[in-house]
Write a protein that holds these residues in place. Structure first.
Motif: not given
Length: 442
Positions: A118-125, A222-227
């Motif tokens: 999602t855009v949200r996950d990529l933006y967080n990363a 925060t959590d991202f992709d299990g990490k």
């Protein structure tokens, strides 16, 4: 041997005490007098008014490294606001960003291909962990390619008034790191370039237009992709572990940066009691130093300046209390400032400010009058805040100005009164002409 061992233990103990003292108080700062920022370039900005409170070689062009990502954030938030994408829009990782993500030399979380993000996950990363590949994925999503995204970056920079900048990629990496995948039209050895001042302009406009950027930049983990990913901004309050010692009250953003050529840099922002400051330090000596020098700047702002309302909304301007009005029931209209005038004022310098009024000539007739009807709130000019001291200028390129408006309505006079006025003007003209003629006889 025992004496040698004892001496070694004492030396080790001294080192540990010194180290622990450094961790506990790594951000000790000096007094405002003689402020010495150990960075190649630096700036301190009042985020409310845009006034520059401190500058050191702020017009020196340097590589900003991952501070470049602030512009990428800006364009992504623009796209969300415009409805072109949403936080829940999904996309996948193409070969180019995947090659960046799989390179352990670069900051990244390790993206997976053939997976929806999602855009949200990529933006967080991108915003929290400074993930280079996530930035490129979002650039491709918004503009179709990083090449087109870079064009948008440079257009946006011009739009918001940045000077002395060059964007050649979305991530802040050196183009040499991107190989043949670098954006078309850029050179293999190109670097993104900004000054501390232009970086400050970028940060100022980003948080003004998209304050939600701070909601993400203030996240410590925060959590991202299990990490679990941790923010590179050690100055955030409540950072985990030993990083907690670097926390700074009110800090909530904005972006770190580091490459071999850029050194360690940081754009920070903190708010206390409604007063927000923006700082930029470029090319500091170490990862810790960029935060230590930032703390010096912020301490200088919070300790030596106070957010002060110099003029309330509706204030009259000295010697400009009204403007003449033609064809109205009144001959003039009172004018005043539309908004309050507030800025960071250095301790003891409240009396060093005044307002200079400038009328909008397009609003006046040939005789310098407004023409009725005039409505309360109509703009008639501007008032510029003038500082009678060592003025560093304003991040917006000019001065701090507010609109000057009519304080009341002035209705248009009725046709009968206008006719009487016209007749009166006619006979007054005749009388003046006759008087001039008679004078000419003697």
């Amino acid at each position: 041997m025992k004496h040698l061992l004892k001496a070694s233990m004492i030396g080790l103990l001294a080192m540990l005490i010194t180290f622990n003292t450094f961790l506990a108080k790594p951000l000790d700062t000096q007094a405002a007098e003689g402020l010495d920022i150990e960075a190649e370039s630096a700036i301190l900005i009042d985020a409310n008014s845009g006034e520059i409170l401190y500058a050191k070689q702020a017009d020196l062009t340097l590589p900003p490294a991952s501070m470049t990502k602030m512009m990428s954030e800006y364009l992504i938030l623009d796209a969300i606001e415009a409805g072109d994408i949403s936080w829940d829009t999904t996309t996948q990782v193409s070969d180019y960003p995947y090659s960046i993500s799989s390179n352990t030399d670069f900051s990244g979380t390790g993206l997976t291909q053939d997976k929806d993000y999602t855009v949200r996950d990529l933006y967080n990363a991108m915003a929290i962990y400074s993930d280079n590949a996530a930035t490129i994925v979002l650039a491709e999503l918004v503009a179709g390619s990083e090449t087109e995204f870079v064009k948008k970056m440079n257009e946006k920079a011009e739009e918001i008034g940045m000077k002395d900048y060059k964007f050649v990629n979305s991530s802040g990496l050196s183009n040499s790191d991107l190989g043949d995948d670098r954006p078309k039209g850029t050179n293999a050895n190109d670097e993104n370039l900004m000054t501390a001042k232009s970086t400050g302009i970028l940060a100022y406009n980003l948080i003004k237009d998209h304050p939600e950027a701070l909601e993400v930049s203030s996240v410590t983990q925060t959590d991202f992709d299990g990490k679990k990913i941790t923010n590179w901004n050690w100055m955030l309050p409540d950072m985990p572990g030993y990083l907690k010692a670097y926390g700074y009250e009110g800090m909530d953003g904005l972006k770190t940066g580091h490459t071999d050529v850029a050194g360690y840099c940081f754009t920070g922002t903190a708010e206390r009691d409604g007063q927000r400051y923006i700082t930029v330090v470029m090319k500091t000596a170490s990862e810790e130093a960029r935060f230590q020098e930032t703390a010096k700047l912020l301490d200088y702002g919070f300790n030596q300046f106070e957010q002060t309302e110099l003029y309330k909304a509706g204030s009259e301007i000295k010697e400009h209390a009204s403007v003449p009005v033609a064809k109205g029931k009144e001959d003039s209209v009172a004018i005043s400032t539309k908004d309050a005038v507030a800025t960071s004022v250095k301790n003891g310098e409240e009396d060093k400010y005044h307002l200079e009024y400038k009328v909008d000539k397009d609003k006046l007739n040939a005789d310098g009058e407004l023409v009725a009807p005039v409505k309360k709130g109509d703009k008639v000019g501007t008032a510029t805040l003038v500082y009678d001291g060592d003025d560093q200028g304003n991040i917006n390129g000019g001065s701090y100005t507010v609109d000057v408006v009519a304080s009341e309505d002035v209705e248009k006079s009725n046709w009968f009164m206008l006719s009487l006025g016209a007749i009166g003007d006619f006979f007054a003209g005749i009388f003046t002409s006759v008087a001039d003629t008679v004078k000419g006889w003697f």
